[in-house]
Design a protein around this motif. Structure first.
Motif, PDB file in Angstrom:
ATOM      1  N   ASN A   2      43.708  28.854  44.121  1.00  0.00           N
ATOM      2  CA  ASN A   2      43.703  30.267  43.762  1.00  0.00           C
ATOM      3  C   ASN A   2      42.450  30.933  44.316  1.00  0.00           C
ATOM      4  O   ASN A   2      41.370  30.351  44.320  1.00  0.00           O
ATOM      5  N   PHE A   3      42.587  32.166  44.810  1.00  0.00           N
ATOM      6  CA  PHE A   3      41.491  32.978  45.317  1.00  0.00           C
ATOM      7  C   PHE A   3      41.460  34.276  44.514  1.00  0.00           C
ATOM      8  O   PHE A   3      42.500  34.828  44.197  1.00  0.00           O
ATOM      9  N   TRP A   4      40.262  34.783  44.227  1.00  0.00           N
ATOM     10  CA  TRP A   4      40.177  36.113  43.631  1.00  0.00           C
ATOM     11  C   TRP A   4      38.748  36.650  43.730  1.00  0.00           C
ATOM     12  O   TRP A   4      37.807  35.908  43.969  1.00  0.00           O
ATOM     13  N   LYS A   5      38.632  37.968  43.604  1.00  0.00           N
ATOM     14  CA  LYS A   5      37.332  38.626  43.588  1.00  0.00           C
ATOM     15  C   LYS A   5      36.822  38.687  42.150  1.00  0.00           C
ATOM     16  O   LYS A   5      37.601  38.841  41.200  1.00  0.00           O
ATOM     17  N   CYS A   6      35.503  38.605  41.991  1.00  0.00           N
ATOM     18  CA  CYS A   6      34.919  38.835  40.680  1.00  0.00           C
ATOM     19  C   CYS A   6      35.249  40.264  40.262  1.00  0.00           C
ATOM     20  O   CYS A   6      34.970  41.207  41.011  1.00  0.00           O
TER      21      CYS A   6
END
Length: 267
Positions: A2-6
């Motif tokens: 999984n990838f995501w921005k803070c």
């Protein structure tokens, strides 16, 4: 995976993999990268190969070609990617920068006491924090108390910088002409180096051949375009890939997910 921005700090990206079988070819990132794994892996960075395991923090400088692959069937890991300019501004308030944009890590891995606990605390704190004040205070605290010791006391390296100046010209040319098929002759003329010496010195300095470096730049730019919602065909064509299949293959070799899968994490 999984990838995501803070949510609170858009210059911080997070990645987490659980029981993953993914493997990676050598690649680099524009950001400073910090990572912690569960399991065992073969880690290659800064011209060295080492076996790492639980409790080892990997530290990767912007532009450093590296790879990390599981020893065994699978592994789990967490990664933080923090904008290099932001890190440089923080360092400028803490250390003697000697005119540099940022200070790199001196080592590619660390097992300082408590570093695993501190990294997990930082990752958990940034993962879903929506208060920018709280998130940035946590980040600055951990950078100062833990990661700062891995960067400070850097010696000046005027000879290294002088020797790297010509290679920097080649790297800048590749960056500026990202969508073009730049030739070795183009790079040789720009740097005043022979084709042979250029390839050998470039790989020693950047960890990749000029072609590999260009491909790595294209993949990093593709990530930005995909996050903004660009179509796959548009991205492949705009970055000079021969066709969409070549783009997808190169992308997956470096991120262990397809471009479409990566884009889906940010929709």
């Amino acid at each position: 995976m999984n990838f995501w921005k803070c949510p609170a700090l858009p210059f911080v990206e997070l990645r987490e993999a659980k029981e993953s079988h993914a493997c990676f070819q050598p690649h680099s990132h524009d950001e400073f990268s910090f990572g912690m794994l569960k399991g065992r892996a073969l880690y290659q960075n800064m011209g060295e190969s080492q076996t790492i395991g639980d409790g080892t923090l990997v530290t990767i400088n912007p532009g450093d070609a590296h790879s990390c692959n599981p020893i065994g069937d699978h592994w789990s890991y967490r990664m933080l990617f923090i904008d290099a300019q932001w890190i440089g501004e923080w360092q400028d308030s803490r250390f003697d920068m000697h005119g540099l944009d940022y200070l790199p890590f001196r080592e590619s891995a660390s097992q300082l006491p408590g570093i695993s606990r501190d990294f997990q605390h930082l990752f958990d704190g940034l993962a879903y924090e929506t208060d920018a004040f709280a998130a940035e205070c946590l980040l600055l605290e951990k950078l100062d108390t833990v990661f700062g010791s891995l960067m400070k006391d850097q010696p000046e390296e005027p000879r290294w910088r002088s020797a790297a100046a010509k290679l920097s010209l080649a790297a800048e040319l590749l960056q500026d002409r990202l969508e073009e098929n730049v030739s070795l002759d183009d790079l040789a003329i720009a740097t005043g180096l022979s084709r042979y010496h250029l390839v050998r010195a470039f790989k020693k300095h950047y960890g990749l051949t000029p072609h590999g470096y260009q491909l790595d730049l294209r993949i990093k730019q593709a990530k930005k375009m995909l996050v903004r919602g660009a179509r796959l065909a548009e991205t492949a064509h705009g970055l000079g890939f021969a066709d969409q299949a070549h783009f997808q293959r190169s992308f997956k070799q470096r991120l262990a997910v397809t471009p479409r899968q990566y884009q889906g994490f940010f929709r």
